[in-house]
Structure formats: structure tokens, C-alpha cells
Write a protein that holds these residues in place. Structure first.
Motif, short mmCIF file in Angstrom:
data_model
loop_
_atom_site.label_atom_id
_atom_site.label_comp_id
_atom_site.label_asym_id
_atom_site.label_seq_id
_atom_site.Cartn_x
_atom_site.Cartn_y
_atom_site.Cartn_z
N GLN A 3 0.94 -1.09 -0.05
CA GLN A 3 -0.13 0.00 0.02
C GLN A 3 0.79 1.20 0.11
N ARG A 4 1.85 1.22 0.86
CA ARG A 4 3.06 2.26 0.89
C ARG A 4 3.66 2.76 -0.56
N ARG A 5 4.06 1.58 -1.16
CA ARG A 5 4.57 1.68 -2.50
C ARG A 5 3.60 2.27 -3.70
N ALA A 6 2.37 1.60 -3.45
CA ALA A 6 1.32 2.28 -4.48
C ALA A 6 1.00 3.55 -4.13
N ARG A 7 0.95 4.21 -2.68
CA ARG A 7 0.67 5.36 -2.77
C ARG A 7 1.82 6.20 -3.18
N ILE A 8 3.02 5.90 -2.93
CA ILE A 8 4.21 6.65 -3.50
C ILE A 8 4.03 6.92 -5.08
N LYS A 9 3.55 5.81 -5.59
CA LYS A 9 3.32 5.95 -7.14
C LYS A 9 2.45 6.68 -7.68
N GLU A 10 1.30 6.71 -6.77
CA GLU A 10 0.09 7.64 -7.24
C GLU A 10 0.51 9.02 -6.87
N LEU A 11 1.17 9.28 -5.77
CA LEU A 11 1.74 10.65 -5.41
C LEU A 11 2.70 11.11 -6.59
N GLU A 12 3.65 10.35 -7.13
CA GLU A 12 4.57 10.69 -8.07
C GLU A 12 3.83 11.17 -9.40
N GLU A 13 2.86 10.36 -9.79
CA GLU A 13 1.73 10.79 -10.75
C GLU A 13 1.06 11.90 -10.57
N ILE A 14 0.57 12.31 -9.45
CA ILE A 14 -0.14 13.62 -9.23
C ILE A 14 0.76 14.54 -9.04
N ILE A 15 1.88 14.45 -8.56
CA ILE A 15 3.19 15.29 -8.81
C ILE A 15 3.50 15.86 -10.14
N ALA A 16 3.66 14.95 -10.88
CA ALA A 16 3.89 15.07 -12.42
C ALA A 16 3.01 15.90 -13.26
N ARG A 17 1.69 15.40 -12.78
CA ARG A 17 0.52 16.12 -13.41
C ARG A 17 0.22 17.34 -13.11
N LEU A 18 0.53 17.81 -11.73
CA LEU A 18 0.33 19.12 -11.18
C LEU A 18 1.68 20.17 -11.64
N GLU A 19 2.64 19.52 -11.72
CA GLU A 19 3.88 20.42 -12.31
C GLU A 19 3.72 20.62 -13.83
N GLU A 20 3.26 19.44 -14.47
CA GLU A 20 3.01 19.90 -15.83
C GLU A 20 1.80 21.00 -16.15
N GLU A 21 0.87 20.96 -15.44
CA GLU A 21 -0.42 21.61 -15.50
C GLU A 21 0.16 23.03 -15.00
N THR A 22 1.04 23.28 -14.12
CA THR A 22 1.41 24.49 -13.59
C THR A 22 2.25 25.27 -14.58
N GLU A 23 3.32 24.38 -15.08
CA GLU A 23 3.86 25.03 -16.16
C GLU A 23 3.18 25.30 -17.31
N ILE A 24 2.25 24.93 -17.72
CA ILE A 24 1.43 25.22 -18.96
C ILE A 24 0.91 26.65 -18.50
N LEU A 25 0.14 26.53 -17.33
CA LEU A 25 -0.44 27.96 -16.90
C LEU A 25 0.33 28.94 -16.94
N GLN A 26 1.68 28.76 -16.13
CA GLN A 26 2.65 29.76 -16.33
C GLN A 26 3.08 30.28 -17.61
N GLU A 27 2.95 29.43 -18.51
CA GLU A 27 3.43 29.79 -19.92
C GLU A 27 2.11 30.68 -20.68
N GLU A 28 0.96 30.22 -20.25
CA GLU A 28 -0.32 30.87 -20.75
C GLU A 28 -0.19 32.39 -20.32
N LEU A 29 0.30 32.41 -18.95
CA LEU A 29 0.22 33.91 -18.36
C LEU A 29 1.28 34.79 -19.26
N THR A 30 2.08 34.33 -20.08
CA THR A 30 2.75 35.18 -20.89
C THR A 30 2.25 35.70 -22.11
#
Length: 70
Positions: A3-30
Motif C-alpha cells: 500500500q505504501r509503494r502504491a501510494r508513493i507511485k500515485e503521489l508521483e503521478e499526481i506531482i507530475a500532473r500538477l507540475e505539468e499543468e502549472t508549467e502550462i498555466l505559467q506559460e499561458e500567463l505570458t
């Protein structure tokens, strides 16, 4: 442990998605059509702030779970 390993994997996927979305939003602000529209720029900025907060929470949980592994 599984369960711990599965949660780590889930968090890594969430982090990647949030980072990508944030990067896109920051770029759109330009883009002129965004930064010249106060309401739209504010919405994107608020979403960036929300993502940043979620990222901090995810990183914190991820670090705790990684420490448990050691």
C-alpha cells in the motif's frame, strides 16, 4: 508495504500532473490575450497557487513515505 509503494507511485503521478499543468498555466500567463484580461489572468494565477499548495502537500507526504522505507 504494498500500500505504501502504491501510494508513493500515485503521489508521483499526481506531482507530475500538477507540475505539468502549472508549467502550462505559467506559460499561458505570458500570452498577451491572457495577461491583458485581468479576470482570466487572475483565474490562472489562482489555479497556479492551488497547484503549488497541492504540490507542497504531495511532496511532504511523499518524503514521509520515502523515509519509512529507509
Amino acid at each position: 508495504e504494498a500500500q505504501r509503494r502504491a501510494r508513493i507511485k500515485e503521489l508521483e503521478e499526481i506531482i507530475a500532473r500538477l507540475e505539468e499543468e502549472t508549467e502550462i498555466l505559467q506559460e499561458e500567463l505570458t500570452h498577451e490575450d491572457v495577461y491583458s484580461d485581468y479576470k482570466l489572468a487572475e483565474e490562472k494565477t489562482l489555479k497556479i497557487d492551488e497547484n503549488t499548495s497541492q504540490l507542497e502537500d504531495c511532496y511532504e507526504e511523499w518524503e514521509i513515505l520515502q523515509e519509512e522505507e529507509a
